[in-house]
Design an enzyme around this catalytic site. Sequence first.
Site, PDB file in Angstrom:
ATOM      1  CG  ASP A 164      -1.767   1.240   1.364  1.00 33.06           C
ATOM      2  OD1 ASP A 164      -2.327   1.554   0.278  1.00 33.06           O
ATOM      3  OD2 ASP A 164      -1.409   2.116   2.429  1.00 33.06           O
ATOM      4  NE  ARG A 171      -4.198   5.184  -4.879  1.00 25.61           N
ATOM      5  CZ  ARG A 171      -4.998   4.912  -3.852  1.00 25.61           C
ATOM      6  NH1 ARG A 171      -4.631   4.531  -2.968  1.00 25.61           N
ATOM      7  NH2 ARG A 171      -5.947   5.965  -3.629  1.00 25.61           N
ATOM      8  CB  SER A 186      -5.801   2.383   0.145  1.00 27.19           C
ATOM      9  OG  SER A 186      -4.733   2.991   0.998  1.00 27.19           O
TER      10      SER A 186
HETATM   11  N1  URA Z   1      -6.533   7.298   2.779  1.00 27.43           N
HETATM   12  C1  URA Z   1      -5.740   5.982   2.453  1.00 27.43           C
HETATM   13  O1  URA Z   1      -5.503   5.647   3.448  1.00 27.43           O
HETATM   14  N2  URA Z   1      -5.654   5.502   1.289  1.00 27.43           N
HETATM   15  C2  URA Z   1      -6.114   6.107   0.342  1.00 27.43           C
HETATM   16  O2  URA Z   1      -6.001   5.648  -0.785  1.00 27.43           O
HETATM   17  C3  URA Z   1      -6.826   7.506   0.659  1.00 27.43           C
HETATM   18  C4  URA Z   1      -7.116   7.793   1.760  1.00 27.43           C
END
Ligand code: URA
Length: 439
Positions: A164, A171, A186
Site C-alpha cells: 500500500d 498513485r 488501501s
Molecule cells: N487514505 C488512505 O489510507 N488511502 C487512500 O487511498 C486514500 C486515503
Amino acid sequence: MIGMRMVDVIQKKRDGETLTDEEIRFFVDGYTDGSIQDYQASAFLMATYFSGMESEEQGALTMAMVESGDRIDLSAIEGIKVDKHSTGGVGDTTTLILAPLVAACGVPVAKMSGRGLGHTGGTLDKLESIEGFHVEITEEQFVRQVNDLKLAVIGQSGNLTPADKKLYALRDVTATVDSIPLIASSIMSKKIAAGADAIVLDVKTGDGAFMKTPEEAEVLAEAMVGIGSEVGRHTIAVISDMSQPLGFAIGNALEVKEAIETLQGRGPEDLTELCLVLGSKMLIAGGKTDDTKEARHLLREVIDNGAALELFAKFLEAQGGNPEIVRNPELLPKAPVIREVKSTTTGYVSKMEADEIGVAAMLLGAGRATKEDDIDLAVGIVLKKKIGDYVEAGEPIAVIHANSEDTQKTESMLCKHIHISRQPKKRPPLIYKVIDRTN
Ligand code: URA
Ligand code: CA
C-alpha cells in the site's frame, strides 16, 4: 506465477474484465518485490481508475496488500477486536472518547496509532500532551493490558502493508489517488493488518472531507463494507458531516480536554452524538449486543456512572501518564497567549469552512505539514459557535490559543472562513446514513 504476464493483466483490466485472485496477487507481489516496474503498475492503476473493480477484486487486492508485510497478531486478546477508522476531518476527537467508552462496556480496544500529518496531530500526539504518557510498550505488555483493562494504545511498529505504501506513492504522481476501489482497499488493508476482526468506519462528507457530497461518501462506504464482507470482517460504515469542524476544540491538549468533558457527559452535542452512534456500532460489531437502542443505553450508563472516565484514568496510568488530568485538565499544556476573535456583524453563522479553519490551527503549530515538523501540543482554536447559531456584533466566535502575540493572520483567517449571514440558517444533519449489511 508461471507464465503470467503483467501486460495481459493490464489489458484485461483496461477492457473492463474481472481479474482473478491470482492475477491481482501477481500484480501486488510483483510490484512489492520490484519485479514489476513503475510503468506497468502505473498503467494498471490508470486502467483500474477507468474500469473500476468488483467487490471480489477489491477483497483480493486488500488481502494481497495485507499479506505483503507484517501483521499484528491479536489472537491472545479475548473477544472480538473492533477497530474504528475515520476518513479524516477537522477537530475529530472521537477516538480519544470512543476508546475508553467502548472498553468500559467490555469490548476490547487494542489500538495501534501513528503520528501522521494534518491540521492537528494524530491520536498519539494528543495523548502525549498528557505528562509521562508513552506508547513505547512491548507487545506482551500491550496484550496483557488489553486483557486486564480492555484498553491499550501502542505505537506503530513493524512493516505493515508495504504494498500500500508503494502503491500510494505511485498513485500520488499518476493522478490515480481518487479511485474508489483503490482508496477502499488501501484503508481496509491497513486496518486488517493491524489486527482488526471487525471495523467501524466514520466516513466524513463535506467541505472539510475527502468526499465532498454524501453521495460520494456513500459510494466509498459501500465499497469498504463490501470488502469487509468479502474478507470476513464485519464492517459497518457511518456517513457523518464534516461541513464544519466537529465539536469546538481544534488542537491537541485542547481536544484532550474536550474528550474528558465528553466522557463526563458535558461535551459538545455533535461530538457526543457521533460518539454514541459510532460507539453503539462498535458494541454491535464487538458482539456485545445486536440492538442499537440497548447499545446506546450501555454507553450512556458508563458515562453517567463515571466508569468510562475512570477507565480512561487507569489506562493513562498504566502507560505512564498522570491520571490526575481527568479530574484536573488544567494540568495539560497551556498556551501563553489566549485571544478572542469577535464577530464584526450580527446574524447567523451560515458556513464554517472546516478545512480552512484546520489550516489556521496548523499555522499556530497544532499540526504537521511534513513528517519532521514539531507540534506545539498547547496551541489551537476553540470555536464558540456552530452553523445556525445567532451571533451579535462584538460577540466572540472563536478563541485562539497561541504561543506568540502575533495572531493577526489566524484572526483574519477565522473571520474570513466563518461566515455570518442575515438569514437564519439551518444546522446541517450530523449523520447521513448508516450502512450495515447484517441488518
Ligand atoms: N487514505 C488512505 O489510507 N488511502 C487512500 O487511498 C486514500 C486515503
Ligand atoms: Ca473537536
